[in-house]
Design an enzyme around this catalytic site. Structure first.
Site, PDB file in Angstrom:
ATOM      1  CG  ASP A  35       4.854  -6.399   3.039  1.00 24.18           C
ATOM      2  OD1 ASP A  35       5.933  -6.087   2.490  1.00 24.18           O
ATOM      3  OD2 ASP A  35       4.032  -5.573   3.447  1.00 24.18           O
ATOM      4  CG  HIS A  67       7.504  -2.903   2.980  1.00 19.44           C
ATOM      5  ND1 HIS A  67       6.218  -3.365   3.089  1.00 19.44           N
ATOM      6  CD2 HIS A  67       7.425  -1.549   3.003  1.00 19.44           C
ATOM      7  CE1 HIS A  67       5.388  -2.343   3.168  1.00 19.44           C
ATOM      8  NE2 HIS A  67       6.092  -1.229   3.123  1.00 19.44           N
ATOM      9  CB  SER A  70       4.018   0.548   4.812  1.00 18.88           C
ATOM     10  OG  SER A  70       3.735   0.604   3.440  1.00 18.88           O
TER      11      SER A  70
END
Length: 469
Positions: free
Chosen positions: A91, A132, A294
């Site tokens: 990520d 994220h 996600s």
């Protein structure tokens, strides 16, 4: 006192005694008899009530993680918390300095060329992109804080590898190349599960992903992929969620219905998890609320880690089978496998306890077969499993090689040079000379004839002039 007066007084005393007895409690009245004197009233201390234990205050962050109880995760923790399993989070990078994650991240690297070598520097051109990777890691394996406080991951005793990528224009390295190298690195560094919480919004993928994902499958590594979100522009699943063999995760709300904004649809979706009102830790250590597949993907990846820890004898494809076969049907699910829900909603408690027969083929598809069919220019049977092999052809023996040429002076002509160069040059030159001589002879003949004609005409003219004179 007269007898009548004494009678009246006696009667009055008797009435008063009866009234006094009536006013006593029942137990005291029963105790009073003519033989026993009336008891003397005494005071006894009032009993002291036992203190009521005060329940520990419930941490609001922990209580907001509704999926821990709703999806059987807390029940599964009675058996395992994911110890012995390593999950690679490929990520934007997992931030360092966060207490809940310090003991969870055991290694990492950077594939973008702009991050730090340990993969712990969040990358991205926006706050949400930089956050994220840390959000994802906290959902899958955060250790939480003391006294049952703070965000805790689905597999809080699993290990995490942080592999940072540069999304968008952050890196000069192509995104496809970064992902391919990240998968290979994760496999080589002990990952049992790889989590990919991103999409390309394209159904096709670079051929470098063929080799990378095949490498993961060949090494028995489970790859979990987010389906994507309509709110992010993903109407149907895109790569890597279109790659055969990966476990694609769709998203549902707290009522088990497919999320309108925080999920998408596609025939490759295998299972669903919560994708709304999620809690994740950001790079600054602050707990953020967010939504999307996600987040559903790392929750399912965490459940997969619980299954691997509880059933270490299972390989990756049988772990996938445990998840999809024990999934709970969604309220609006259509058929065994729905394009919105896959096989249903993940159930951690059932997944780690169910005893299922072993399978030999990945229920999510076969990438090697797909490569044979779609990457080959010659395939007579698009639906076959075996690539046709041509019959052998007998070829004539090759002639013997020419003997090596002997060294000679370049100034002395050889037979080959005389035959191939000198003789043709002489012939061409001779023909040219003869042609030129013919042209010269013809030219001279023409000039001679023309001169004779001119002399004859002049003689005739002179005679005419003389006559006229």
């Amino acid at each position: 006192m007269t007898r009548g007066a004494r009678g009246i007084v006696g009667a009055a005393v008797a009435v008063l005694l009866l009234a006094a007895v009536a006013l006593l409690p029942a137990s005291a009245a029963l105790a009073v008899t003519d033989e026993t004197p009336a008891p003397v009233a005494t005071t006894s201390p009032s009993p002291t009530p036992s203190p009521t234990p005060t329940p520990d205050p419930v941490d609001p962050i922990r209580s907001s993680q509704y999926w821990l109880e709703q999806y059987g995760i807390e029940e599964a923790w009675e058996t395992t918390r994911g110890e012995g399993v390593t999950i690679a989070v490929i990520d934007s990078g997992v931030a360092g300095g966060i207490p809940e994650l310090e003991n969870a991240v055991v290694g990492g690297t950077d594939m973008s060329g702009v991050g730090t070598s340990d993969g712990r520097t969040p990358l991205g051109s926006t706050i949400s992109t930089r956050s994220h990777g840390t959000w994802v890691a906290s959902l899958v394996g955060s250790r939480g804080l003391a006294d049952d406080a703070g965000v805790i991951g689905v597999a809080p005793e699993a290990d995490i590898l942080s592999v940072s990528l540069g999304f968008g224009a952050v890196s000069d390295v192509s995104f496809s190349e970064q992902v391919a190298e990240a998968i290979v690195w994760s496999v080589d560094n002990g990952a049992d599960i790889i989590n990919l919480s991103f999409t390309t919004n394209q159904t096709q993928w670079d051929e470098s992903w063929d080799r990378a994902f095949s490498y993961a499958f060949d090494h028995d590594v489970l790859v979990v992929v987010a389906a994507g979100n309509r709110a992010g522009g993903t109407d149907v699943v895109g790569a890597p969620a279109t790659i055969p063999g990966v476990l694609v995760v769709g998203g549902v709300d707290e009522n088990g219905n497919a999320s309108e904004a925080a999920s998408t649809q596609g025939s490759t979706i295998g299972i669903s998890g919560p994708s709304e009102n999620l809690r994740g830790i950001g790079p600054s250590g602050v707990v953020d609320e967010w939504s999307g597949t996600s987040g559903a993907a790392p929750i399912v990846a965490g459940v997969a880690a619980l299954v691997m820890s509880a059933k270490p004898e299972l390989d990756a494809i049988n772990v996938i089978n445990q998840l999809i076969q024990t999934a709970d049907p969604a309220p609006r699910q259509s058929g065994d496998r729905d394009p919105l829900y896959g096989f249903g909603i993940v159930d951690a408690a059932e997944a780690i306890t169910a005893q299922l027969p072993r399978i030999e083929e990945n229920p999510m598809g076969d990438l090697s077969r797909w490569i044979r069919i779609n990457r080959s220019a010659t395939s007579d049977d698009p639906g076959g499993d075996i690539t046709p092999t041509p019959d052998p052809v007998d070829l004539p023996a090759l002639p013997p090689p020419d003997p090596p040429a002997q060294a000679a002076s370049p100034l002395i002509p050889t037979a080959d040079s005389l035959r191939e160069v000198t003789l043709p040059l002489v012939a061409i030159s001779a023909a040219g000379i003869l042609l030129m001589l013919g042209v010269v002879a013809v030219s001279r003949r023409i000039r001679s004839v023309r001169a004779q004609l001119m002399r004859g005409r002049s003689h005739d003219n002179s005679k005419e002039i003389t006559f006229r004179a």
